[in-house]
Motif scaffolding. Structure first.
Motif, mmCIF file in Angstrom:
data_model
loop_
_atom_site.group_PDB
_atom_site.id
_atom_site.type_symbol
_atom_site.label_atom_id
_atom_site.label_comp_id
_atom_site.label_asym_id
_atom_site.label_seq_id
_atom_site.Cartn_x
_atom_site.Cartn_y
_atom_site.Cartn_z
ATOM 1 N N LYS A 218 6.309 -1.211 5.311
ATOM 2 C CA LYS A 218 6.475 0.230 3.691
ATOM 3 C C LYS A 218 4.946 0.083 3.514
ATOM 4 C CE LYS A 218 9.791 -0.807 0.750
ATOM 5 N NZ LYS A 218 11.343 0.295 1.738
ATOM 6 N N HIS A 219 4.463 1.057 2.593
ATOM 7 C CA HIS A 219 3.648 1.712 3.349
ATOM 8 C C HIS A 219 3.659 2.057 1.634
ATOM 9 C CE1 HIS A 219 1.219 1.515 6.898
ATOM 10 N NE2 HIS A 219 2.664 1.417 7.590
ATOM 11 N N LEU A 220 2.338 1.455 0.667
ATOM 12 C CA LEU A 220 3.276 1.435 -1.107
ATOM 13 C C LEU A 220 1.303 2.156 -0.959
ATOM 14 C CD1 LEU A 220 4.178 -1.493 -2.127
ATOM 15 C CD2 LEU A 220 5.360 0.360 -1.298
ATOM 16 N N GLY A 221 1.810 3.044 -1.852
ATOM 17 C CA GLY A 221 0.381 4.439 -2.728
ATOM 18 C C GLY A 221 -0.552 2.382 -3.499
ATOM 19 N N ALA A 222 -1.791 3.618 -4.770
ATOM 20 C CA ALA A 222 -1.468 2.082 -5.168
ATOM 21 C C ALA A 222 -1.599 1.894 -6.077
ATOM 22 C CB ALA A 222 -3.407 3.464 -5.128
ATOM 23 N N PRO A 223 -2.182 0.292 -6.872
ATOM 24 C CA PRO A 223 -1.195 0.328 -7.887
ATOM 25 C C PRO A 223 -2.534 0.610 -9.113
ATOM 26 C CG PRO A 223 -3.215 -1.348 -7.207
ATOM 27 C CD PRO A 223 -2.486 -0.271 -5.566
ATOM 28 N N PRO A 224 -1.461 0.930 -9.939
ATOM 29 C CA PRO A 224 -0.415 -0.355 -10.321
ATOM 30 C C PRO A 224 1.214 -0.057 -9.973
ATOM 31 C CG PRO A 224 -0.913 1.183 -12.484
ATOM 32 C CD PRO A 224 -1.799 1.541 -11.502
ATOM 33 N N LEU A 225 1.145 1.503 -9.363
ATOM 34 C CA LEU A 225 2.666 1.702 -9.215
ATOM 35 C C LEU A 225 2.785 1.514 -7.571
ATOM 36 C CD1 LEU A 225 1.960 5.576 -10.263
ATOM 37 C CD2 LEU A 225 2.802 3.530 -11.232
ATOM 38 N N PHE A 226 4.341 1.130 -7.879
ATOM 39 C CA PHE A 226 4.157 0.890 -6.295
ATOM 40 C C PHE A 226 5.821 2.467 -5.112
ATOM 41 C CE2 PHE A 226 3.870 -2.960 -9.294
ATOM 42 C CZ PHE A 226 3.871 -3.798 -7.840
ATOM 43 N N VAL A 227 4.791 3.594 -5.309
ATOM 44 C CA VAL A 227 5.416 4.711 -4.779
ATOM 45 C C VAL A 227 5.026 4.842 -2.939
ATOM 46 C CG1 VAL A 227 5.571 7.040 -4.630
ATOM 47 C CG2 VAL A 227 4.603 5.816 -6.589
ATOM 48 N N GLU A 228 5.909 4.765 -2.992
ATOM 49 C CA GLU A 228 6.189 4.019 -1.438
ATOM 50 C C GLU A 228 5.739 5.480 -0.706
ATOM 51 O OE1 GLU A 228 10.172 2.778 0.467
ATOM 52 O OE2 GLU A 228 9.867 1.209 -1.166
ATOM 53 N N THR A 229 4.503 5.783 -0.077
ATOM 54 C CA THR A 229 3.965 6.446 0.599
ATOM 55 C C THR A 229 4.214 6.660 2.267
ATOM 56 O OG1 THR A 229 2.197 5.340 1.447
ATOM 57 C CG2 THR A 229 2.256 6.270 -0.853
ATOM 58 N N GLY A 230 4.762 5.643 3.299
ATOM 59 C CA GLY A 230 5.073 5.960 4.628
ATOM 60 C C GLY A 230 6.014 4.636 4.694
ATOM 61 N N HIS A 231 6.571 4.520 6.118
ATOM 62 C CA HIS A 231 6.813 3.673 6.991
ATOM 63 C C HIS A 231 6.729 3.912 7.957
ATOM 64 C CE1 HIS A 231 9.467 3.413 2.780
ATOM 65 N NE2 HIS A 231 9.707 4.713 3.359
ATOM 66 N N ASP A 232 7.002 2.440 8.398
ATOM 67 C CA ASP A 232 6.966 1.958 10.128
ATOM 68 C C ASP A 232 8.113 1.611 10.425
ATOM 69 O OD1 ASP A 232 4.779 3.194 10.273
ATOM 70 O OD2 ASP A 232 3.375 1.418 10.465
ATOM 71 N N PHE A 233 8.811 2.139 11.910
ATOM 72 C CA PHE A 233 9.911 1.382 12.616
ATOM 73 C C PHE A 233 9.703 1.465 13.469
ATOM 74 C CE2 PHE A 233 14.327 0.555 14.421
ATOM 75 C CZ PHE A 233 14.224 -0.043 12.954
ATOM 76 N N PRO A 234 10.376 -0.016 14.399
ATOM 77 C CA PRO A 234 10.003 -0.946 13.776
ATOM 78 C C PRO A 234 8.649 -2.136 13.539
ATOM 79 C CG PRO A 234 10.509 -1.917 16.096
ATOM 80 C CD PRO A 234 9.860 0.070 16.104
ATOM 81 N N ALA A 235 8.618 -2.945 12.484
ATOM 82 C CA ALA A 235 7.709 -3.362 12.032
ATOM 83 C C ALA A 235 6.597 -4.276 12.893
ATOM 84 C CB ALA A 235 7.858 -4.174 10.322
ATOM 85 N N GLY A 236 6.119 -4.245 13.117
ATOM 86 C CA GLY A 236 5.174 -5.098 13.912
ATOM 87 C C GLY A 236 4.739 -6.341 13.405
ATOM 88 N N LEU A 237 5.963 -7.406 13.066
ATOM 89 C CA LEU A 237 6.032 -8.997 13.252
ATOM 90 C C LEU A 237 6.090 -9.559 13.664
ATOM 91 C CD1 LEU A 237 8.647 -8.374 10.515
ATOM 92 C CD2 LEU A 237 5.981 -9.055 9.867
ATOM 93 N N PRO A 238 5.118 -10.980 13.970
ATOM 94 C CA PRO A 238 5.929 -11.661 14.958
ATOM 95 C C PRO A 238 6.455 -12.570 15.246
ATOM 96 C CG PRO A 238 3.714 -12.087 13.619
ATOM 97 C CD PRO A 238 4.311 -11.166 12.481
ATOM 98 N N PRO A 239 6.930 -12.966 16.378
ATOM 99 C CA PRO A 239 8.661 -13.321 16.310
ATOM 100 C C PRO A 239 9.546 -14.329 15.070
ATOM 101 C CG PRO A 239 7.265 -13.064 18.164
ATOM 102 C CD PRO A 239 7.009 -12.900 17.860
ATOM 103 N N ALA A 240 8.165 -15.363 15.424
ATOM 104 C CA ALA A 240 8.388 -16.135 13.551
ATOM 105 C C ALA A 240 8.823 -15.298 12.733
ATOM 106 C CB ALA A 240 7.784 -17.596 13.938
ATOM 107 N N GLU A 241 8.015 -14.843 12.213
ATOM 108 C CA GLU A 241 7.991 -14.261 10.734
ATOM 109 C C GLU A 241 9.005 -12.829 10.720
ATOM 110 O OE1 GLU A 241 4.504 -11.859 9.236
ATOM 111 O OE2 GLU A 241 4.351 -13.193 8.932
ATOM 112 N N ARG A 242 9.441 -12.422 11.776
ATOM 113 C CA ARG A 242 10.409 -11.707 12.041
ATOM 114 C C ARG A 242 12.239 -11.751 11.580
ATOM 115 N NH1 ARG A 242 14.654 -9.640 14.322
ATOM 116 N NH2 ARG A 242 15.640 -7.319 14.357
ATOM 117 N N THR A 243 12.143 -13.173 12.324
ATOM 118 C CA THR A 243 13.222 -13.862 12.581
ATOM 119 C C THR A 243 13.760 -14.391 10.990
ATOM 120 O OG1 THR A 243 13.002 -14.791 14.852
ATOM 121 C CG2 THR A 243 13.920 -16.604 13.016
#
Length: 410
Positions: A218-243
């Motif tokens: 998930k991509h968020l805008g500038a704080p102090p807000l939490f507006v989602e400005t975009g998404h990528d699928f699937p997330a590029g996580l290392p296998p251990a972190e994805r698990t």
């Protein structure tokens, strides 16, 4: 032969809500939308619209029984966060597939959900539920600034803010606690959660029938807000972190009793691993189901209709690639004259969809939540990184043109 009915209790007014009737028809079902105010919907995806008091479980059950006099009702569900309890209670009363309404009521209250998760051994941020500004300030002092203050119900980042000091926390808490109704006019509890801010990247696990279909970055805008400005699928996580992320999400779903249908689980990966932010008993918003379908071939909307109409629903990917979306965000108030650059964005290699949500002449007021999205650029690629690069190149070409309200009235 008369087709069985699939009843939707209200719907999202944006995003993928209008695709549920299309999925129902694809399964040979007759989609019916129960709506308190049918005029809210610019598009209903071809569903039959039946006016009903959707705030009343009894009224929804009665409407379903009237529908059932002409055709069998195969399922009752909703694409709207606000009506999951009502839909489940009606389905239960009719003997149809549903999660337990009591579990859904607990999940919908973020304070109760957090307590259940913590008691079930799922790691969550430190938090306190408060119903006065004084309680908010005491909790923030105990937890330590910065803290996140948000209402106990709601979605789309509505009323969620990072508060760096007592002055901001007091102002924001006072504003949230003063709200007695949500944007649909439904009453809301005058309580907030005050919680530890977890620094780190944010992800969501998209779950169906207790199984992780994939993880979204998930991509968020500038704080102090939490507006989602975009998404990528699937997330590029290392296998251990994805698990680790997938395990935390499935543990949360098990603890919360959400074994049927979709769950959108939001997490942050802090320095000590995944921290569960919240679980939502519905499909993700922000066009994430479309990203999943473009990347894997899995139609989560179709699978959700299958689940709630009592059909077997397995998830089998037909391909492996990436998809990404970037939202066109309103950056100021005014009257929208137009949105330039749509054709240029559409011509970017990898871009497969450019959509604008607002028409020229629309009043734009920056709200600090999902309502600030006025369009999107969606891309597909061999990987999520390739798709993200295309979506970002496309959205840079899209330029909303606003006129100050005073000028527009002159």
């Amino acid at each position: 032969m008369t087709r069985d009915a699939f009843v939707l209790v209200e719907s999202n007014t944006t995003g993928t809500g209008r695709l549920f009737p299309v999925a129902a028809r694809g399964l040979g079902l007759h989609p019916v939308l129960l709506a308190a105010d049918p005029s809210r919907y610019a598009s209903v995806g071809g569903a039959e619209v039946v006016p009903a008091d959707t705030d009343s479980v009894e009224a929804v059950v009665a409407a379903c029984r009237r529908i059932g006099a002409e055709r069998r009702v195969a399922g009752v569900a909703t694409s709207s966060d606000y009506y999951v309890e009502t839909a489940a209670a009606a389905a239960t009363a009719l003997g149809l597939p549903a999660n337990a309404p009591a579990d859904l009521a607990a999940v919908r209250d973020k304070g109760v959900q957090r307590r259940r998760l913590a008691e079930g051994g799922v790691r969550v941020p430190r938090f306190v539920v408060a119903d006065t500004v004084e309680q908010v300030l005491a909790a923030a002092e105990e937890i330590g600034y910065p803290v996140v203050v948000k209402p106990v119900t709601g979605s789309g980042s509505l009323g969620v803010q990072l508060c760096a000091d007592p002055a901001r926390a007091a102002r924001h808490a006072e504003a949230v606690l003063a709200r007695g109704h949500n944007e649909r006019g439904r009453p809301v509890p005058r309580r907030v959660t005050v919680e530890e801010f977890v620094a780190g990247p944010e992800y969501s696990a998209e779950i169906l029938n207790g199984v992780v279909v994939g993880i979204t970055a998930k991509h968020l805008g500038a704080p102090p807000l939490f507006v989602e400005t975009g998404h990528d699928f699937p997330a590029g996580l290392p296998p251990a972190e994805r698990t680790a992320v997938a395990t935390a999400a499935t543990d949360a779903v098990r603890v919360l009793g959400l074994g049927l249908g979709p769950v959108h689980v939001e997490l942050r990966v802090g320095r000590d691993g995944p921290v569960l932010i919240e679980a939502n008993p519905r499909l993700a918003g922000g066009w994430i189901p479309r990203l999943v379908q473009e990347a894997t071939g899995v139609d989560l909307i179709l699978k959700t209709v299958e689940a709630f109409s009592g059909r077997s629903s397995t998830v089998d990917a037909t391909h492996s690639r990436g998809a990404a979306i970037r939202f066109v965000m309103a950056e100021g108030d005014g009257v929208l004259r137009g949105i330039d650059g749509v054709a240029e964005a559409s011509a970017v290699a990898g871009v497969i969809d450019v959509e604008t949500y607002r028409e020229p002449g629309a009043e734009i007021t920056v709200a600090g939540d999902f309502r600030d999205r006025i369009g999107h650029v969606l891309a597909r690629g061999a990987s999520a990184a390739e798709a993200a690069q295309a979506a970002e190149a496309g959205v840079r070409r899209v330029r909303p043109v606003l006129t100050a309200r005073e000028e527009a009235l002159a």
